[in-house]
Design a protein around this motif. Sequence first.
Motif, PDB file in Angstrom:
ATOM      1  N   UNK A   1      -6.247   4.316   2.526  1.00 43.95           N
ATOM      2  CA  UNK A   1      -5.548   3.744   1.376  1.00 43.95           C
ATOM      3  C   UNK A   1      -6.589   3.081   0.485  1.00 43.95           C
ATOM      4  N   UNK A   2      -6.402   3.163  -0.796  1.00 45.36           N
ATOM      5  CA  UNK A   2      -7.341   2.593  -1.749  1.00 45.36           C
ATOM      6  C   UNK A   2      -7.363   1.068  -1.680  1.00 45.36           C
ATOM      7  N   UNK A   3      -8.551   0.510  -1.831  1.00 45.64           N
ATOM      8  CA  UNK A   3      -8.696  -0.948  -1.938  1.00 45.64           C
ATOM      9  C   UNK A   3      -7.960  -1.462  -3.171  1.00 45.64           C
ATOM     10  N   UNK A   4      -7.691  -0.567  -4.107  1.00 46.03           N
ATOM     11  CA  UNK A   4      -7.009  -0.951  -5.353  1.00 46.03           C
ATOM     12  C   UNK A   4      -5.496  -1.005  -5.191  1.00 46.03           C
ATOM     13  N   UNK A   5      -4.993  -0.883  -3.969  1.00 43.81           N
ATOM     14  CA  UNK A   5      -3.549  -0.942  -3.714  1.00 43.81           C
ATOM     15  C   UNK A   5      -2.950  -2.241  -4.256  1.00 43.81           C
TER      16      UNK A   5
ATOM     17  N   UNK B   1      -7.602   1.960   8.804  1.00 44.81           N
ATOM     18  CA  UNK B   1      -7.892   0.655   8.211  1.00 44.81           C
ATOM     19  C   UNK B   1      -6.941   0.365   7.051  1.00 44.81           C
ATOM     20  N   UNK B   2      -6.327  -0.780   7.117  1.00 46.91           N
ATOM     21  CA  UNK B   2      -5.477  -1.249   6.031  1.00 46.91           C
ATOM     22  C   UNK B   2      -6.356  -2.078   5.100  1.00 46.91           C
ATOM     23  N   UNK B   3      -6.389  -1.764   3.819  1.00 47.33           N
ATOM     24  CA  UNK B   3      -7.195  -2.589   2.914  1.00 47.33           C
ATOM     25  C   UNK B   3      -6.708  -4.042   2.947  1.00 47.33           C
ATOM     26  N   UNK B   4      -7.630  -4.957   3.119  1.00 41.18           N
ATOM     27  CA  UNK B   4      -7.268  -6.375   3.172  1.00 41.18           C
ATOM     28  C   UNK B   4      -6.675  -6.846   1.851  1.00 41.18           C
ATOM     29  N   UNK B   5      -6.861  -6.063   0.799  1.00 44.62           N
ATOM     30  CA  UNK B   5      -6.318  -6.424  -0.513  1.00 44.62           C
ATOM     31  C   UNK B   5      -4.783  -6.388  -0.540  1.00 44.62           C
ATOM     32  N   UNK B   6      -4.142  -5.858   0.493  1.00 45.68           N
ATOM     33  CA  UNK B   6      -2.677  -5.912   0.529  1.00 45.68           C
ATOM     34  C   UNK B   6      -2.201  -7.361   0.553  1.00 45.68           C
ATOM     35  N   UNK B   7      -3.087  -8.271   0.887  1.00 51.02           N
ATOM     36  CA  UNK B   7      -2.741  -9.694   0.881  1.00 51.02           C
ATOM     37  C   UNK B   7      -2.281 -10.157  -0.496  1.00 51.02           C
ATOM     38  N   UNK B   8      -2.715  -9.467  -1.529  1.00 54.18           N
ATOM     39  CA  UNK B   8      -2.344  -9.828  -2.900  1.00 54.18           C
ATOM     40  C   UNK B   8      -1.004  -9.243  -3.341  1.00 54.18           C
ATOM     41  N   UNK B   9      -0.380  -8.462  -2.480  1.00 49.86           N
ATOM     42  CA  UNK B   9       0.943  -7.897  -2.796  1.00 49.86           C
ATOM     43  C   UNK B   9       2.007  -8.920  -2.403  1.00 49.86           C
ATOM     44  N   UNK B  10       2.198  -9.899  -3.232  1.00 49.87           N
ATOM     45  CA  UNK B  10       3.041 -11.047  -2.907  1.00 49.87           C
ATOM     46  C   UNK B  10       4.535 -10.716  -2.808  1.00 49.87           C
TER      47      UNK B  10
END
Length: 107
Positions: free
Chosen positions: A11-15, A33-42
């Motif tokens: 999955x893209x880091x830009x998710x 690997x799940x991009x850690x940026x999913x943390x920003x999907x509030x």
Amino acid sequence: LSMDGNKISALSERIHLLKSLRKLSFVENKVIRLPMTVAYLTKLTHLGIDANKMVSPPREICMQGTKRILQFCHVIVEAPYIESVDLGGYGLRGVPSEILDVSRLQT
């Protein structure tokens, strides 16, 4: 966003740019690997990751559901900016590889 049953391996880091995303499902794929940026999907309330061979986040966290996965991802994305991280209560069997990349941590 449902991507179930494909042959997706990453999955893209830009998710995180999908800010209004409420559901993300990629069941039965090849994602490790799940991009850690999913943390920003509030607004995300459902994360479907079953039948993937997840390495990151660790399996112990993936088994705890969407809320815990997002909490873990948030800790990891914030770790470079803080000196202390508390991973107590996650049921981890070892130190997650993501945390080893954080050079600023003191405790």
